[in-house]
Design a protein around this motif. Structure first.
Motif, PDB file in Angstrom:
ATOM      1  N   LEU A  90     -44.659  24.416 -56.378  1.00 20.62           N
ATOM      2  CA  LEU A  90     -43.582  24.357 -55.934  1.00 20.62           C
ATOM      3  C   LEU A  90     -42.626  24.255 -57.155  1.00 20.62           C
ATOM      4  O   LEU A  90     -42.271  22.913 -57.252  1.00 20.62           O
ATOM      5  N   LEU A  91     -41.840  25.129 -57.619  1.00 20.46           N
ATOM      6  CA  LEU A  91     -41.318  24.895 -58.874  1.00 20.46           C
ATOM      7  C   LEU A  91     -39.578  24.399 -58.658  1.00 20.46           C
ATOM      8  O   LEU A  91     -39.222  24.639 -57.546  1.00 20.46           O
ATOM      9  N   THR A  92     -39.149  24.114 -59.630  1.00 20.98           N
ATOM     10  CA  THR A  92     -37.557  23.533 -59.520  1.00 20.98           C
ATOM     11  C   THR A  92     -36.806  24.724 -59.934  1.00 20.98           C
ATOM     12  O   THR A  92     -35.425  24.478 -59.654  1.00 20.98           O
ATOM     13  N   SER A  93     -37.301  25.778 -60.476  1.00 19.07           N
ATOM     14  CA  SER A  93     -36.075  26.946 -60.962  1.00 19.07           C
ATOM     15  C   SER A  93     -37.283  28.243 -60.893  1.00 19.07           C
ATOM     16  O   SER A  93     -38.433  28.203 -60.782  1.00 19.07           O
ATOM     17  N   LEU A  94     -36.516  29.221 -61.342  1.00 15.41           N
ATOM     18  CA  LEU A  94     -37.337  30.608 -61.660  1.00 15.41           C
ATOM     19  C   LEU A  94     -37.581  30.673 -63.318  1.00 15.41           C
ATOM     20  O   LEU A  94     -37.733  31.869 -63.456  1.00 15.41           O
ATOM     21  N   ALA A  95     -37.311  29.704 -63.986  1.00 12.46           N
ATOM     22  CA  ALA A  95     -37.507  30.011 -65.593  1.00 12.46           C
ATOM     23  C   ALA A  95     -39.099  30.119 -65.740  1.00 12.46           C
ATOM     24  O   ALA A  95     -40.070  29.949 -65.014  1.00 12.46           O
ATOM     25  N   PRO A  96     -39.383  30.669 -67.003  1.00 14.66           N
ATOM     26  CA  PRO A  96     -40.861  30.864 -67.285  1.00 14.66           C
ATOM     27  C   PRO A  96     -41.665  29.757 -67.066  1.00 14.66           C
ATOM     28  O   PRO A  96     -41.409  28.527 -67.553  1.00 14.66           O
ATOM     29  N   VAL A  97     -43.076  29.936 -66.784  1.00 14.99           N
ATOM     30  CA  VAL A  97     -43.958  28.870 -66.584  1.00 14.99           C
ATOM     31  C   VAL A  97     -44.954  29.337 -67.551  1.00 14.99           C
ATOM     32  O   VAL A  97     -45.724  30.496 -67.726  1.00 14.99           O
ATOM     33  N   ARG A  98     -45.795  28.145 -68.165  1.00 11.99           N
ATOM     34  CA  ARG A  98     -46.752  28.301 -69.142  1.00 11.99           C
ATOM     35  C   ARG A  98     -47.821  27.602 -68.621  1.00 11.99           C
ATOM     36  O   ARG A  98     -47.785  26.554 -67.834  1.00 11.99           O
ATOM     37  N   VAL A  99     -48.981  28.439 -68.413  1.00  9.38           N
ATOM     38  CA  VAL A  99     -50.145  27.868 -67.765  1.00  9.38           C
ATOM     39  C   VAL A  99     -51.324  27.594 -68.980  1.00  9.38           C
ATOM     40  O   VAL A  99     -51.536  28.564 -69.725  1.00  9.38           O
ATOM     41  N   SER A 140     -58.916  27.202 -73.092  1.00  8.29           N
ATOM     42  CA  SER A 140     -59.678  28.321 -72.524  1.00  8.29           C
ATOM     43  C   SER A 140     -58.591  29.464 -72.211  1.00  8.29           C
ATOM     44  O   SER A 140     -59.235  30.473 -71.831  1.00  8.29           O
ATOM     45  N   TYR A 141     -57.414  29.070 -71.649  1.00  3.27           N
ATOM     46  CA  TYR A 141     -56.545  29.873 -70.952  1.00  3.27           C
ATOM     47  C   TYR A 141     -55.112  29.374 -71.575  1.00  3.27           C
ATOM     48  O   TYR A 141     -54.985  28.355 -71.662  1.00  3.27           O
ATOM     49  N   ASP A 142     -54.412  30.353 -71.975  1.00  4.13           N
ATOM     50  CA  ASP A 142     -52.769  29.966 -72.337  1.00  4.13           C
ATOM     51  C   ASP A 142     -51.941  31.080 -72.275  1.00  4.13           C
ATOM     52  O   ASP A 142     -51.926  32.118 -73.258  1.00  4.13           O
ATOM     53  N   GLN A 143     -51.341  31.185 -71.106  1.00  4.68           N
ATOM     54  CA  GLN A 143     -50.414  32.145 -70.832  1.00  4.68           C
ATOM     55  C   GLN A 143     -49.183  31.922 -70.094  1.00  4.68           C
ATOM     56  O   GLN A 143     -49.416  30.918 -69.388  1.00  4.68           O
ATOM     57  N   SER A 144     -48.235  32.697 -70.181  1.00  3.82           N
ATOM     58  CA  SER A 144     -47.001  32.443 -69.387  1.00  3.82           C
ATOM     59  C   SER A 144     -46.635  33.355 -68.386  1.00  3.82           C
ATOM     60  O   SER A 144     -46.854  34.810 -68.526  1.00  3.82           O
ATOM     61  N   MET A 166     -49.284  23.066 -66.024  1.00  4.64           N
ATOM     62  CA  MET A 166     -48.423  24.150 -65.830  1.00  4.64           C
ATOM     63  C   MET A 166     -47.214  23.294 -66.387  1.00  4.64           C
ATOM     64  O   MET A 166     -46.711  22.540 -65.818  1.00  4.64           O
ATOM     65  N   GLU A 167     -46.355  23.828 -67.262  1.00  4.97           N
ATOM     66  CA  GLU A 167     -45.176  23.571 -67.871  1.00  4.97           C
ATOM     67  C   GLU A 167     -44.085  24.411 -67.598  1.00  4.97           C
ATOM     68  O   GLU A 167     -44.092  25.577 -67.882  1.00  4.97           O
ATOM     69  N   GLN A 168     -42.714  24.055 -67.229  1.00  4.50           N
ATOM     70  CA  GLN A 168     -41.593  24.747 -67.024  1.00  4.50           C
ATOM     71  C   GLN A 168     -40.437  23.883 -67.507  1.00  4.50           C
ATOM     72  O   GLN A 168     -40.201  22.579 -66.947  1.00  4.50           O
ATOM     73  N   LYS A 220     -43.952  18.906 -66.844  1.00  2.00           N
ATOM     74  CA  LYS A 220     -45.553  19.386 -66.619  1.00  2.00           C
ATOM     75  C   LYS A 220     -46.233  18.875 -65.273  1.00  2.00           C
ATOM     76  O   LYS A 220     -45.857  17.726 -64.910  1.00  2.00           O
ATOM     77  N   SER A 221     -46.897  19.614 -64.781  1.00  2.68           N
ATOM     78  CA  SER A 221     -47.839  19.144 -63.604  1.00  2.68           C
ATOM     79  C   SER A 221     -49.354  19.478 -64.240  1.00  2.68           C
ATOM     80  O   SER A 221     -49.527  20.719 -64.745  1.00  2.68           O
ATOM     81  N   SER A 222     -50.291  18.608 -63.811  1.00  2.00           N
ATOM     82  CA  SER A 222     -51.592  18.872 -64.199  1.00  2.00           C
ATOM     83  C   SER A 222     -52.670  18.496 -63.117  1.00  2.00           C
ATOM     84  O   SER A 222     -52.266  17.546 -62.535  1.00  2.00           O
ATOM     85  N   ARG A 223     -53.748  19.050 -62.886  1.00  2.00           N
ATOM     86  CA  ARG A 223     -54.814  18.892 -62.086  1.00  2.00           C
ATOM     87  C   ARG A 223     -56.201  19.070 -63.003  1.00  2.00           C
ATOM     88  O   ARG A 223     -56.270  19.941 -63.588  1.00  2.00           O
ATOM     89  N   ARG A 224     -57.169  18.203 -62.488  1.00  3.43           N
ATOM     90  CA  ARG A 224     -58.381  18.698 -63.109  1.00  3.43           C
ATOM     91  C   ARG A 224     -59.107  19.528 -61.883  1.00  3.43           C
ATOM     92  O   ARG A 224     -58.966  19.257 -60.717  1.00  3.43           O
ATOM     93  N   PHE A 225     -60.215  20.464 -62.536  1.00  4.65           N
ATOM     94  CA  PHE A 225     -61.073  21.134 -61.531  1.00  4.65           C
ATOM     95  C   PHE A 225     -62.316  21.113 -62.131  1.00  4.65           C
ATOM     96  O   PHE A 225     -62.450  21.188 -63.429  1.00  4.65           O
ATOM     97  N   MET A 226     -63.345  21.429 -61.405  1.00  5.39           N
ATOM     98  CA  MET A 226     -64.823  21.584 -61.818  1.00  5.39           C
ATOM     99  C   MET A 226     -65.328  22.672 -61.416  1.00  5.39           C
ATOM    100  O   MET A 226     -65.258  23.213 -60.246  1.00  5.39           O
ATOM    101  N   ILE A 227     -65.858  23.350 -62.374  1.00  9.54           N
ATOM    102  CA  ILE A 227     -66.652  24.548 -62.098  1.00  9.54           C
ATOM    103  C   ILE A 227     -68.174  24.505 -61.880  1.00  9.54           C
ATOM    104  O   ILE A 227     -68.840  23.793 -62.942  1.00  9.54           O
ATOM    105  N   THR A 228     -68.663  24.666 -60.917  1.00  7.98           N
ATOM    106  CA  THR A 228     -70.191  24.589 -60.719  1.00  7.98           C
ATOM    107  C   THR A 228     -70.932  25.944 -60.707  1.00  7.98           C
ATOM    108  O   THR A 228     -70.142  27.075 -60.924  1.00  7.98           O
TER     109      THR A 228
END
Length: 555
Positions: free
Chosen positions: A490-499, A509-513, A539-541, A545-553
């Motif tokens: 849930l973003l605060t604006s429609l500005a570009p977002v970097r992931v 391993s991943y860096d795109q906007s 995620m940065e806008q 920044k918002s950040s969360r961990r995830f596990m790949i099994t």
């Protein structure tokens, strides 16, 4: 204008010569000072008007504001120091009586006599050649091979700094304010390490940044009221050395944090004593000028409003204040360590036991009590002296500096940690139940939560980051048993977002906007090519920044 009931407080500082030790408590024969806090601008103006009649105008010339800050809402705006002289004595007599007279009393929040306190360090005068002596800094790495003052060191009875340095050596973005006797800014060990007031133009005689201090380039001398907080005793150099002396420069000692900036506030004189009013002024200065940590290796035996107000001000603005317990081997209350929001530090020996004989003296040991939070090495600490020499120091002053250095390292791994989070991490990761019978499991009144462990604290911070989530980022499924990860935001604006996606080795391993079309959206990520393991998605806008961990099994 500056009106303040100041207390000069002696550092709990001991001077050791040969086998004798004596606490420096010189009797100061001086006119008393008073700290007065008015109830606001209206009260202040009314009192000034009263003082201006019948010759009392002389009194106003001896009044000085504690903080000097120009902000209209600064809490110390109406806290003043009143310095004694014959003119004001003739005009008003006793300030305590005069300001409590009908017509004035209702305008005064409090009036109190200033008090002295003292440094919490002991020094064994022993000059050592100016070459690296890291092997003697047992508090950084204890091999168990050395002995100090008849105490045989114990292997690993140290702060575990070598492993910590493998993770971080600090950050120049972190500033530690050292309230002490000042420092020698020309020492090699401080080259490039002093905090710099970028708003001030050196030597032009102007208050360029309008903070109330002229030419305060790397701090302020509150004792002599000038911009040259130079150490005239050595205690300040020692504290700064333990916290942040340059390392790996083939010279003298290694500081705990090799990158942090050192802000210098001289609040103790050549006798290692200082007024509470100066301590409070130093705290306000440090907080208002951006310090993250304040080191106060000093103690006083009075609880004054002027000091407690300043400590509260620091806590409210998320500045960590680290204080020494004192060196009398008693369970009495000393300030500012006794204030609840500070971190109160006791001392341990090279064998991990509580220090009960600083520099071999049976009359000097680490204080204890219900307000102690943490213990750290403090006896037989190699640090800097008054000039280009290395000296052995002892006392809770040194322990306090050790904790401030580790706290600065901790903040370098995560600048977003607040003061309470730093304290919690240091307490949670301290080495517990490692001393004698006094050191019981969990918190106790002799060691607090235990002896500080830099590596465990920093490792905990890296492994358990404080995750920011202003965008309500949610990942699913998590763990990921396939190659598709979904993220709702849930973003605060429609500005570009970097992931970004980063693994636990720090590899991106991943860096795109992308440019969002809606503030509430769900994204899909193809994880093919990512290996099994733990990742952090950020995620940065617009700087948030918002950040969360995830596990790949395994799919």
């Amino acid at each position: 204008m500056y009106l303040q009931t100041s207390m000069r407080v002696l550092f709990t500082f001991f001077l050791v010569s040969c086998l004798s030790i004596a606490q420096s408590q010189q009797v100061h024969k001086e006119n008393p000072q008073w700290i007065i806090k008015f109830r606001g601008k209206k009260s202040f103006d009314l009192v000034l008007k009263e003082l201006s009649v019948k010759g009392r105008k002389h009194t106003t010339s001896t009044m000085h504001n504690i903080s000097r800050h120009r902000m209209s809402d600064h809490p110390a705006n109406y806290t003043y120091l009143l310095k004694s002289n014959n003119e004001y004595k003739e005009a008003i007599g006793s300030p305590e009586v005069f300001f409590k007279t009908p017509g004035l009393q209702q305008h005064i929040e409090y009036i109190e006599k200033d008090h002295r306190g003292h440094a919490s360090g002991t020094v064994q005068m022993k000059n050592i050649p100016n070459d690296p002596i890291f092997e003697k800094q047992w508090y950084l790495e204890n091999t168990g091979e050395l002995s100090f003052f008849s105490i045989q060191s114990m292997k690993d009875a140290d702060i575990n700094i070598i492993d910590a340095w493998n993770i971080t050596t600090g950050s120049p973005e972190i500033t530690v304010a050292i309230l002490d006797t000042g420092i020698n800014p020309d020492l090699i060990e401080f080259d490039g390490r002093l905090w710099n007031n970028k708003g001030e133009i050196p030597g032009n005689g102007l208050d360029d940044d309008n903070n109330g201090f002229i030419d305060d380039i790397y701090g302020w001398d509150f004792v002599n009221e000038d911009a040259h907080p130079v150490d005239d005793r050595g205690h300040g150099n020692a504290i700064a050395g333990v916290i942040g002396a340059n390392a790996n420069n083939t010279y003298a000692i290694a500081g705990i944090d090799q990158q942090c900036k050192l802000m210098i506030c001289k609040v103790l004189d050549q006798d290692q004593t200082g007024f509470f009013s100066d301590w409070a002024a130093g705290i306000y200065y440090a907080v208002d000028n951006g310090a993250n940590i304040i080191n106060m290796s000093m103690t006083g035996d009075k609880d004054l409003n002027v000091l407690s107000d300043a400590i509260r001000y620091a806590a409210q603005r998320n500045v960590l204040v680290v204080c020494s317990m004192g060196n009398l081997n008693v369970d009495d209350l000393f300030y500012p360590a006794a204030y609840p929001s500070t971190m109160a530090v006791g001392s341990t020996d090279p064998d991990d036991k509580r220090s009960i004989a600083f520099s071999g003296s049976s009359t000097a040991g680490s204080n204890f009590g219900d307000h102690i939070n943490l213990a750290a090495p403090g006896n037989a600490i190699y640090s800097l002296g008054l000039s280009n020499s290395t000296t052995i120091w002892s006392g809770t002053s040194m322990s306090t500096a050790v904790v401030s250095g580790v706290a600065a390292l901790l903040l370098s791994t995560n600048h977003r940690l607040n003061a309470d989070q730093v304290k919690t991490i240091l307490y949670k990761t301290a080495a517990d139940n490692i001393g004698d019978d006094e050191d019981t499991k969990g918190w106790d009144r002799f060691y607090g939560f235990g002896r500080i462990d830099a590596f465990k604290a920093i490792s905990y911070t890296v492994e358990n980051p404080v995750i920011q989530n202003p965008f309500n980022l949610s990942l699913f499924p998590n763990p990921v048993g396939s190659y598709q990860l979904n993220a709702s935001i849930l973003l605060t604006s429609l500005a570009p977002v970097r992931v970004q996606m980063i693994n636990m080795q720090g590899v991106i391993s991943y860096d795109q906007s992308f440019l969002p079309t809606s503030q509430s959206t769900t994204l899909e990520f193809d994880l093919e090519g990512h290996g099994i393991g733990l990742y952090l998605l950020i995620m940065e806008q617009e700087g948030n920044k918002s950040s969360r961990r995830f596990m790949i099994t395994k799919p």
